[in-house]
Enzyme design. Structure first.
Site, mmCIF file in Angstrom:
data_model
loop_
_atom_site.group_PDB
_atom_site.id
_atom_site.type_symbol
_atom_site.label_atom_id
_atom_site.label_comp_id
_atom_site.label_asym_id
_atom_site.label_seq_id
_atom_site.Cartn_x
_atom_site.Cartn_y
_atom_site.Cartn_z
ATOM 1 N N GLU A 162 0.859 -1.189 0.000
ATOM 2 C CA GLU A 162 0.000 0.000 0.000
ATOM 3 C C GLU A 162 0.889 1.232 0.000
ATOM 4 O O GLU A 162 2.106 1.147 0.190
ATOM 5 C CB GLU A 162 -0.958 -0.012 1.198
ATOM 6 C CG GLU A 162 -2.052 -1.069 1.031
ATOM 7 C CD GLU A 162 -3.053 -1.111 2.167
ATOM 8 O OE1 GLU A 162 -3.045 -0.212 3.027
ATOM 9 O OE2 GLU A 162 -3.848 -2.062 2.183
ATOM 10 N N HIS A 221 -9.255 9.894 2.631
ATOM 11 C CA HIS A 221 -8.835 8.806 1.741
ATOM 12 C C HIS A 221 -9.041 9.269 0.308
ATOM 13 O O HIS A 221 -10.072 9.854 -0.014
ATOM 14 C CB HIS A 221 -9.665 7.548 2.028
ATOM 15 C CG HIS A 221 -9.030 6.294 1.520
ATOM 16 N ND1 HIS A 221 -8.965 5.999 0.171
ATOM 17 C CD2 HIS A 221 -8.402 5.280 2.158
ATOM 18 C CE1 HIS A 221 -8.329 4.839 0.022
ATOM 19 N NE2 HIS A 221 -7.967 4.389 1.217
ATOM 20 N N ARG A 229 -0.836 9.123 1.465
ATOM 21 C CA ARG A 229 -2.270 9.305 1.249
ATOM 22 C C ARG A 229 -2.680 10.776 1.144
ATOM 23 O O ARG A 229 -3.557 11.129 0.361
ATOM 24 C CB ARG A 229 -2.988 8.640 2.425
ATOM 25 C CG ARG A 229 -4.413 8.342 2.183
ATOM 26 C CD ARG A 229 -4.954 7.480 3.287
ATOM 27 N NE ARG A 229 -4.746 6.069 3.047
ATOM 28 C CZ ARG A 229 -5.157 5.114 3.870
ATOM 29 N NH1 ARG A 229 -5.789 5.414 4.978
ATOM 30 N NH2 ARG A 229 -4.946 3.848 3.581
ATOM 31 N N HIS A 272 -11.703 9.899 6.372
ATOM 32 C CA HIS A 272 -11.468 8.465 6.583
ATOM 33 C C HIS A 272 -10.998 8.141 7.993
ATOM 34 O O HIS A 272 -11.414 7.146 8.565
ATOM 35 C CB HIS A 272 -10.431 8.012 5.563
ATOM 36 C CG HIS A 272 -10.103 6.549 5.609
ATOM 37 N ND1 HIS A 272 -11.059 5.576 5.383
ATOM 38 C CD2 HIS A 272 -8.935 5.893 5.839
ATOM 39 C CE1 HIS A 272 -10.488 4.377 5.474
ATOM 40 N NE2 HIS A 272 -9.207 4.536 5.771
ATOM 41 N N ARG A 289 -1.443 9.258 8.829
ATOM 42 C CA ARG A 289 -1.259 7.842 9.174
ATOM 43 C C ARG A 289 -0.814 7.020 7.963
ATOM 44 O O ARG A 289 -1.334 7.174 6.859
ATOM 45 C CB ARG A 289 -2.573 7.276 9.711
ATOM 46 C CG ARG A 289 -2.531 5.811 10.036
ATOM 47 C CD ARG A 289 -3.838 5.343 10.648
ATOM 48 N NE ARG A 289 -4.953 5.495 9.745
ATOM 49 C CZ ARG A 289 -5.296 4.607 8.813
ATOM 50 N NH1 ARG A 289 -4.581 3.497 8.646
ATOM 51 N NH2 ARG A 289 -6.341 4.817 8.043
#
Ligand code: SIN
Length: 529
Positions: A110, A224, A268, A329, A364
């Site tokens: 990811e 997100h 992200r 998110h 995060r």
């Protein structure tokens, strides 16, 4: 042995309950809907841990620190990465069947991970598999469970938490406890578009703040980049990009390559802002996620839940790109804790997304949230017998003051508590409207922020008041209003862009730039006093 009240039925709450019961404590779990209804079961991507050859705790640690944009607490990140593998093995013992291939556990990649280290279950239903295993475990232990029972406020006596006021099906009740553990999850419902379920109204963080616990980093909301642009904005896991899907605009042109060398697998916050901007350039219309190169068989096998979600919304993602939008998110901030989940209020613990442990900093790293919940819930359960280590509160706040924003107040009297910055009530107040609040937050305290927009949001929030709490909806609205004010206050005070907090009036992308002491802010209630 202690009477322990755990509020919340996701991974953090259930893990704490299982471990606390195993240690002989008398444990009661309360949850405002049903045990399985929290955010945990929606987690798709998986759980990150340094378990595989070619990976190491230090690599996982470095990736986490880099994603956090200089604002992580390195000691907390070390705990996360060092203890993570053992907690994943515990999950396997609890019965979670992580996906396996011919050579053992499968691992996904990811964004912002330097190694493929994400374990997944059921393809894209990792959270659901974890939730099911923990619910089954809790049901087999001596743990009391009260569903449809919502936290209203904490009960304080002589400066320590001694229980909670709850809204049970029969009406308000008070439950005494030696220790209260907040595992109430996040606050995605502050925003018009969110991947969170509608229970994510930040109940524990708001109650902790009202009780006088320090909260921190509320300005760091993770958006997100890829929620399906369809009713309910269901999440399309980052793992899909990890497998090779790309982002294209409405002309079909790939745009992430010109933004960041890591393209679709940049951190992200960077991908989310790039999507947001491209949408703005094309009149607000969604961009698209192109997963067609992955093929229909692979998509339905590796991502069965997403395959079904796309089809339910009328899209066949194996044959054409699907429309996507960013959505709120994850809350990086929350109730300040030490490394054992203790908050600044004796008797009060916080775990999971409700906690601000320091592991996420300003942004995060993907798939660190389930891991954080497991690691720190385990530690909190071990600390329950020692809920009043008097030095821990002050030490935790001091540690976090160095790296983040801390909001505190000391009043436990709700009617006389100091006003938040911008919350001086004008004469014509009206009750808060949830839809309007969510739109206001989306427009002014969302992916891009400015002094002007935040001031407008602050003024508007000051003109609302919370309804009297007679049912769950009112109680949630009160929490959302408190959290919106706190979030906007924190965003106003942090004038520099960093991580997920992006100020267009300080437009440099400060992704890896640590904030020096001069930028440390206390969006102080003192200012308004
Ligand atoms: C995702 O699957 O993209 C979400 C995982 C996470 O939020 O860590």
């Amino acid at each position: 042995m202690a009477r322990v009240l755990v509020v919340g039925g996701g991974i953090a709450g259930l893990w704490t309950a299982v471990r606390a019961a195993g240690a002989g404590h008398e444990v009661e779990v309360v949850t405002k809907t049903e045990l399985v209804d929290g955010s945990t079961r929606h987690a798709q991507g998986g759980i990150a841990a340094a378990l595989f050859p070619g990976d190491s705790v230090d690599r996982h640690l470095a990736d986490t620190l880099a994603a956090g944009a200089g604002l992580c607490d390195p000691a907390a990140v070390r705990v996360l990465c060092e203890e993570g593998p053992a907690r994943v093995r515990d999950l396997i013992r609890f019965g979670v069947a992580f996906d396996r291939g011919e050579s053992g556990l499968e691992r996904g990649l990811e964004a912002a991970h330097s190694r493929a280290r994400i374990l997944h279950a059921g393809g894209d239903s990792t959270g659901a598999a974890i939730e099911a295993a923990l619910v089954a475990t809790v049901r087999n232990r001596a743990v009391g469970v009260q569903e449809h029972t919502m936290l209203l406020d904490l009960v304080i006596e002589a400066g320590r938490v001694v229980g909670a006021r709850l809204l049970a099906p029969s009406g308000p009740v008070e439950m005494p406890a030696d220790a209260v553990v907040l595992a109430t999850g996040g606050s995605g419902c502050l925003y018009r578009h969110t991947t969170n379920p509608d229970v994510a109204t930040g109940d524990g963080v708001a109650a902790a703040w009202r009780a006088g616990a320090a909260v921190a980093d509320l300005e760091f909301i993770q958006f997100h980049p890829t929620a399906l642009a369809a009713p309910g904005t269901p999440l399309i896991s980052e793992a899909v990009r990890g497998e090779g899907a790309v982002l294209v605009d409405e002309r079909g042109e790939r745009f992430m390559l010109e933004v960041d060398a890591r393209a679709e697998l940049a951190p992200r916050d960077i991908v989310a802002r790039a999507v947001w901007r491209r949408m703005a350039e094309q009149g607000g219309r969604p961009v698209r996620l192109d997963a067609t190169a992955l093929g229909a068989d692979f998509l339905s096998e590796r991502f069965p839940t997403l395959d079904a979600a796309c089809r339910a919304a009328g899209y066949d993602w194996s044959s054409a790109p699907v429309p996507i939008t960013p959505a709120a998110h994850y809350a990086m901030g929350g109730v300040v804790t030490d490394l054992d989940g203790r908050t600044t209020l004796p008797g009060l613990f916080a775990v999971g997304e409700a906690a601000r442990t320091g592991v996420h900093g300003a942004n995060r790293l993907a798939s660190n949230s389930l891991l954080e919940a497991a690691v720190f819930a385990d530690r909190a359960a071990r600390a329950l017998g020692d809920p009043v280590r008097s030095s821990s509160g002050a030490a935790a706040v001091d540690a976090h003051r160095d790296v983040g924003s801390v909001l505190e107040h000391r009043s436990t009297d709700l009617d006389t508590r100091p006003a938040l910055p911008g919350a001086t009530r004008p004469p014509n107040v009206s009750f808060v409207d949830r839809g309007e609040l969510q739109t206001l937050m989306w427009e002014h305290a969302g992916l891009e922020r400015s002094a002007e927009g935040l001031a407008a949001a602050s003024d508007r929030l000051a003109g609302w008041r919370a309804p009297a709490v007679v049912d769950r909806r009112n109680a949630e609205d009160r929490n959302l209003l408190d959290l919106a004010r706190l979030t906007v206050a924190a965003a106003i005070a942090r004038r520099s862009s960093v991580g997920a907090h992006y100020r267009i009036d300080d437009p440099h992308d400060a992704v890896t730039r640590p904030l020096g002491p001069s930028a440390v802010t206390t969006p102080a209630l003192e200012e308004a006093a």
